[in-house]
Design an enzyme around this catalytic site. Structure first.
Site, PDB file in Angstrom:
ATOM      1  N   GLN A   1       0.889  -1.237  -0.035  1.00 13.97           N
ATOM      2  CA  GLN A   1       0.080  -0.005  -0.028  1.00 13.97           C
ATOM      3  C   GLN A   1       0.821   1.192   0.069  1.00 13.97           C
ATOM      4  O   GLN A   1       0.673   2.168   0.438  1.00 13.97           O
ATOM      5  CB  GLN A   1      -1.022  -0.029   1.212  1.00 13.97           C
ATOM      6  CG  GLN A   1      -2.366  -0.837   1.147  1.00 13.97           C
ATOM      7  CD  GLN A   1      -3.054  -0.496  -0.161  1.00 13.97           C
ATOM      8  OE1 GLN A   1      -3.196   0.716  -0.381  1.00 13.97           O
ATOM      9  NE2 GLN A   1      -3.580  -1.303  -0.708  1.00 13.97           N
ATOM     10  N   SER A   2       2.022   0.999  -0.452  1.00 15.00           N
ATOM     11  CA  SER A   2       3.175   2.379  -0.485  1.00 15.00           C
ATOM     12  C   SER A   2       2.460   3.515  -1.065  1.00 15.00           C
ATOM     13  O   SER A   2       1.911   3.462  -2.271  1.00 15.00           O
ATOM     14  CB  SER A   2       4.232   1.744  -1.041  1.00 15.00           C
ATOM     15  OG  SER A   2       5.083   3.101  -1.386  1.00 15.00           O
TER      16      SER A   2
END
Lengths: 333, 325
Positions: B75-76
């Site tokens: 989920q960067s």
């Protein structure tokens, strides 16, 4: 009317300051390059700092200001599950310490997504009516309001998607804000046209009224994402008449003298997703890094770019980004 | 000392980002607490990384790169913003993300919108990710491409300059608003934002304390010191970062990228008190750490405090919040 007089007229109405105004106004250099036309600007009403942002916050500043001045404590708002208005209203009510009850048509989702998820996080009271139409939903909201009144919860109903004369004051103010931004920056002196999406007309009516009162510092392009020309015009005229009554000032120019009305970019009307618009939304995100969702802002911006390509504009063009990004997360998998 | 203006930079963010007082949070803690809205940088859902990418992508462009590679968790926000900004500048991006198990939605949706080439490495450690990136870059070079490598979080001295600039921006805003902060609090995931802010504070906000809330258990004090040395060398400056400039506290909960009860409570408190959204695993945890420090009396005296909202709301749509009590 000059800017000061317009600001003074608006200051007669109670307002709850909720958003970070003015919203940014900046160039779209990459889109200019791709379209071979400029200058193009974007007015970032998606970036107003509350919830996930969006145009309805301007309406809510005046509606909730009205609610607070009347000592109301519970706000009733209604819309579809992915309504941007509902999620923003929940956020704004929190900011003001008001209770917010959201009335949706449809069934409660098993796993809330997008704006429905934000409503959960904001801890709004959510009422799902099941499969009813909009007219029935409105009726049920009024019944719920009567009940809340009896329970001593001092309800305030947000009607017609916040597109009422009081709500539209927020976009009368946006016209003043745009005119101020143009006056403050000489590079903006070539801006001739401001393009906005039109759903039920609250945003557009406010802008038309404010722009006309200011002597038309720019021309408006109203791009329908919902109704065909005749009902779109009817809605706008009704709201403009309400605004004239509310403010006690007649418009010095007619609707048509202030704005062009377009219904060529409805793509089937409210809520219908069109593949051409879907493709366009991706193109815009990949060109400018800015999101537009597929059913509202996406259609209007598609219209703007199409009109640019058809050579319908002269001078600088500004698109008003009205937000709605919460819905994005329910539109993709 | 070199001025920040001496470094090539491509403007990508809408700056300055707003600073304002958090009314309900200030009331709750009996302190003037302000927020810096670096989630409102205007690209995608915004976030701190845009400031770093202004310098990093200018460097990439100057080196003739046509593909940008970076790494991150699934989920960067950093990876998503790299894709958004690189795309805007006409460069392709390859995001190499470490992933265990299934996690969809949120920033992965945004990656898809940005047409990023997303590749997953089934691992928990970045060394594996970097090995894969080396392999991809060698392949790209053999095909005649010019790849540009950005490590996790863009946390290299050149990227940190974005946050040296942020500290200067805060100093200017303080002057305009007639306020002075005792402490600045920010989230620390890879150390770059913290190092930049802390070094920038030394230059432009003397006497202020920069507190970093670590959201994973990396040795951030050492990382920040090393990055601050790098910034000093880059800027050709006299001032060095010292250990006493570093104030790191941790708020990890059950683990990196996993929601914690405290983080989720902080997300709800900020949403319900101020109408502001943060994600539960990064900025949300930092906020929980900040609230805890306030409750523990960490900030002595009654001076004004600033929390930097570093963004990342995209993850909100992917990571389930823990249920409320």
């Amino acid at each position: 009317m000059n800017l000061l007089e317009l600001r003074e007229m608006l200051s007669c109405f109670p307002k709850a300051p909720l958003a970070l105004h003015p919203t940014p106004l900046h160039r779209l250099y990459r889109a200019e390059e791709a379209l071979g036309y400029g200058p193009l600007w974007i007015k970032r009403d998606d970036l107003n700092g509350i919830g996930i942002g969006g145009n309805k916050v301007r309406n809510l500043e005046y509606l909730l200001g009205d609610a607070v001045s009347q000592g109301r404590r519970t706000v009733l708002v209604s819309g579809m599950e992915q309504s941007n208005l509902c999620a923003l209203c929940a956020a704004c009510c929190r900011r003001l310490g008001l209770d917010c009850a959201i009335v949706h048509n449809g069934a409660r989702p098993d796993r809330p997504e997008g704006n429905a998820l934000l409503n959960d996080i904001l801890g709004a009271e959510e009422i799902y009516l099941g499969p009813v139409d909009e007219a029935e939903r409105s009726k049920r909201v009024e019944t719920l309001a009567l009940e809340a009144e009896r329970q001593g919860r001092a309800p305030y109903v947000i009607r017609n998607g916040a597109s009422t004369a009081i709500g539209a004051l927020g976009y009368v103010e946006a016209a003043a804000e745009l005119a101020e931004q143009i006056a403050a920056d000489s590079a903006l002196s070539v801006l001739q046209t401001v393009c906005v999406p039109v759903g039920n007309g609250g945003l557009a009516a406010g802008l038309v009224y404010g722009t006309a009162l200011l002597g038309r510092p720019f021309r408006l392009e109203l791009i329908s994402v919902e109704h065909e020309l005749a009902p779109m015009r009817r809605n706008l005229l009704a709201l403009l008449a309400d605004l004239e009554r509310l403010c006690g000032v007649r418009m010095p120019y007619t609707l048509e003298e202030t704005a062009a009305l377009r219904d060529a970019y409805r793509f089937g009307g409210w809520g219908i997703i069109d593949p051409a618009v879907e493709k366009f939304c991706l193109w815009f995100a990949r060109t400018e890094g800015i999101f537009v969702e597929k059913v509202y802002t996406g259609k209007a911006l598609y219209g703007v770019c199409d009109m640019v390509e058809r050579g319908l504009f002269s001078g600088g063009v500004c698109y008003l980004h009205s937000g709605g990004i919460g819905a994005l997360f329910s539109q993709y998998r | 000392m070199k001025q920040l203006e001496a470094f090539p930079r491509i403007p990508l963010a809408i700056l300055p980002t707003p600073i304002y007082r958090l009314e309900s949070i200030s009331r709750r803690y009996g302190r003037n607490i302000y927020i810096k809205r670096d989630d409102m940088t205007g690209i995608a859902l915004g976030g701190n990384k845009v400031r770093k990418l202004e310098f990093l992508l200018a460097d990439a462009k100057a080196k003739g790169a046509d593909v940008v590679l970076t790494a991150g968790g699934p989920q960067s926000n950093h990876a998503m913003l790299t894709a958004a900004c690189a795309g805007k500048l006409g460069m392709k991006s390859i995001l190499v993300l470490k992933k265990r198990g299934e996690l969809a939605g949120g920033n992965l949706i945004l990656d898809q919108i940005y047409h990023a080439d997303v590749r997953f490495v089934d691992t928990d450690i970045y060394d594996d990710v970097y090995t894969e990136m080396e392999r991809i870059m060698a392949e790209l070079r053999s095909e005649g491409h010019v790849p540009y490598f950005i490590p996790v979080g863009g946390s290299v001295p050149l990227g940190c300059l974005g946050y040296v600039g942020c500290a200067r921006e805060i100093a200017e805003q303080c002057q305009e608003m007639g306020i002075r902060f005792d402490s600045i609090v920010s989230a620390t995931g890879s150390g770059g934002t913290y190092a930049g802010l802390t070094y920038g504070a030394k230059l432009f906000l003397p006497g202020i304390r920069s507190v970093g809330i670590g959201i994973c258990d990396d040795p951030f004090a050492d990382i920040a010191l090393e990055l601050m040395d790098g910034i000093r060398d880059l800027m050709d400056a006299e001032v060095s970062g010292e250990r006493e400039d570093i104030h790191i506290e941790f708020e990890i909960g059950p683990g990196y990228a996993k929601p914690s009860p405290e983080g989720c409570a902080a997300v709800r408190r900020l949403a319900r008190g101020e109408g502001i959204l943060v994600d539960p695993v990064y900025t949300g945890k930092a906020l929980a750490g900040f609230f805890r420090l306030l409750e523990e009396g960490y900030f002595e005296g009654d001076g004004d405090l600033l929390f930097v909202h570093t963004g990342g709301a995209g993850a909100l749509f992917a990571v389930d919040l823990l249920p409320e009590d």
